[in-house]
Design a protein around this motif. Structure first.
Motif: not given
Length: 463
Positions: A298, A257, A294, A261, A413-416, A268, A264-265
């Motif tokens: 993305m 996880t 995951h 994360k 939450n993976v996105r936040g 983004a 995703f960072q």
């Protein structure tokens, strides 16, 4: 008197040489380490028995010698064989005889005594009366005599007892001083209640200025924790810095996880094409599929490497990616596969990120950090802070082992639920607990926590 020295690379080989020369009745007089190995001084028991039988004759011969002897009288031919051997050992004839005779008597008594739990104490023989002639031969260096004595272990036990007593007296004195200062006692209880170890807590309180009021003392403790908790600023976040990172740690700490994360960072900020994902977890059911799911969400392709050659090929394929994340299997500190994994990851330009569970026990965290320790700077990510009842144990391990904390996960939450580590925020969170714990110590419990501090690296005071 036949005394010989035997040198060998090991004590076992030196003892074998001595037994080959003197048989089963070998008597070891001393042993010491040399530049080439071990040196043993030995003789035969028959020689010592002969020495005992000639004791009366030797005493008479010594007593009949003049008190003052000229240089012409002391010819080499006038010395007996026993005296020559004693001179070579830098000991007087009579003192050497007393030493060997006492050693033989102890060995015989112990061999004849029945086996009991209580140690048998033998009274040493009284030394022979010293004559003026003996004083000429007694100028023996103290350390040389100590080296000739057999290693019984009593000195080690006495030294251990001395250290124990010193630690206990130091602790009692320190606790007495702390109880006289209510501010120090209050700060100590707060640190222990927050989950910090007695070692780190004592080091903090020992450096706490005594003239500060309560509020300033609390700010000083927080500032010192912040100063010793190593983090990185926003310009050096993992997505901005980039590189190749393998996430390692114990089972169930959230490595997969956390990798999602971080991916995703970076995606983004720099786009999905800037991230590469690789899974090495071939043991946990569904681990590869979890990372692949995951990545698919993305727009990132997840790869699998089954051996080091495949991993190296994938790293070459993803060499243009800004951030490459490698998810590994979770292993306990005592798992023998841990060393294989660390060797597997021993590749150029590959760094390790140790994922630590924020809710873990202090001793367990210590074992994990020690097991996955690497040369150079050790980087870490603190996971599951939202599930931790106390942050003190995890921050304590990070401070004592001087890890660099690169990030913190705060949820599922993976996105936040990922943020850059903030030393001030973490320190305040660890010391501000709104719940009253049944495990919180009382002032009367302090003496059960502390011994002499043995922290290898001292903390830095808050300026």
């Amino acid at each position: 008197m036949n005394i010989q020295r035997f040198s060998a690379p090991t004590s076992r080989e030196a003892l074998a040489k001595a037994r080959l020369a003197f048989g089963e009745g070998t008597l070891i007089l001393s042993n010491r380490e040399t530049a080439t190995g071990i040196e043993v001084v030995a003789t035969a028991e028959e020689t010592v028995m002969g020495l005992d039988r000639s004791d009366k004759f030797t005493h008479r011969a010594v007593a009949q010698k003049p008190v003052f002897q000229s240089q012409s009288d002391a010819s080499p031919a006038s010395k007996s064989e026993v005296e020559e051997d004693a001179d070579r050992l830098s000991m007087s004839t009579l003192s050497f005889q007393d030493y060997v005779r006492e050693r033989m008597l102890r060995r015989r008594t112990e061999s004849m005594a029945p086996k009991t739990l209580a140690p048998r104490v033998t009274k040493p023989l009284a030394p022979a009366p010293e004559t003026p002639a003996d004083k000429k031969n007694i100028a023996v260096p103290k350390q040389q005599i100590l080296n000739a004595l057999p290693p019984y272990g009593v000195a080690e036990e006495l030294q251990a007892m001395k250290v124990l007593m010193e630690e206990r007296f130091n602790t009692l004195a320190w606790l007495g001083q702390t109880r006289q200062n209510p501010i120090q006692s209050s700060m100590m209880l707060k640190l222990i209640g927050a989950g910090y170890s007695p070692n780190l807590s004592r080091l903090l309180i020992e450096r706490l200025p005594q003239d500060l009021p309560v509020a300033d003392s609390f700010r000083w403790v927080l500032g010192t924790l912040e100063k010793n908790l190593k983090t990185t600023d926003a310009t050096r976040s993992l997505p901005n810095e980039g590189g190749i990172f393998a996430l390692v740690g114990a089972t169930g700490v959230g490595k997969t996880t956390t990798a999602a994360k971080l991916a995703f960072q970076c995606a983004a900020q720099h786009g999905p094409d800037s991230v590469g994902l690789i899974s090495l977890d071939n043991y946990r059911i569904g681990a590869q599929e979890q990372l692949r799911a995951h990545g698919r969400a993305m727009g990132i392709v997840s790869h699998v490497a089954h051996d080091q050659a495949a991993l190296q090929d994938l790293l070459n394929l993803l060499s243009r990616k800004k951030l490459v994340l490698i998810d590994t299997m979770g292993l306990a500190p005592s798992d023998p596969r841990k060393n294989d994994l660390l060797e597997f990851l021993d590749l150029p330009k590959l760094s390790r990120l140790l994922v630590l569970n924020a809710g873990g026990d202090g001793e367990m965290l210590d074992d994990v950090v020690s097991a996955f320790k690497t040369s150079g700077v050790q980087q870490a990510i603190l996971s599951k802070t939202d599930e931790a009842a106390k942050l003190g144990p995890s921050l304590d391990a990070i401070i004592r082992h001087k890890l660099v904390l690169r990030g913190v996960t705060t949820g599922q939450n993976v996105r936040g639920d990922f943020e850059l580590a903030n030393a001030e925020k973490l320190g305040r969170q660890s010391m501000h607990s709104s719940k009253k714990s049944v495990f919180a110590p009382a002032a009367s419990d302090l003496s059960f926590f502390f011994s002499h501090s043995n922290l290898a690296h001292p903390i830095h005071n808050h300026a």
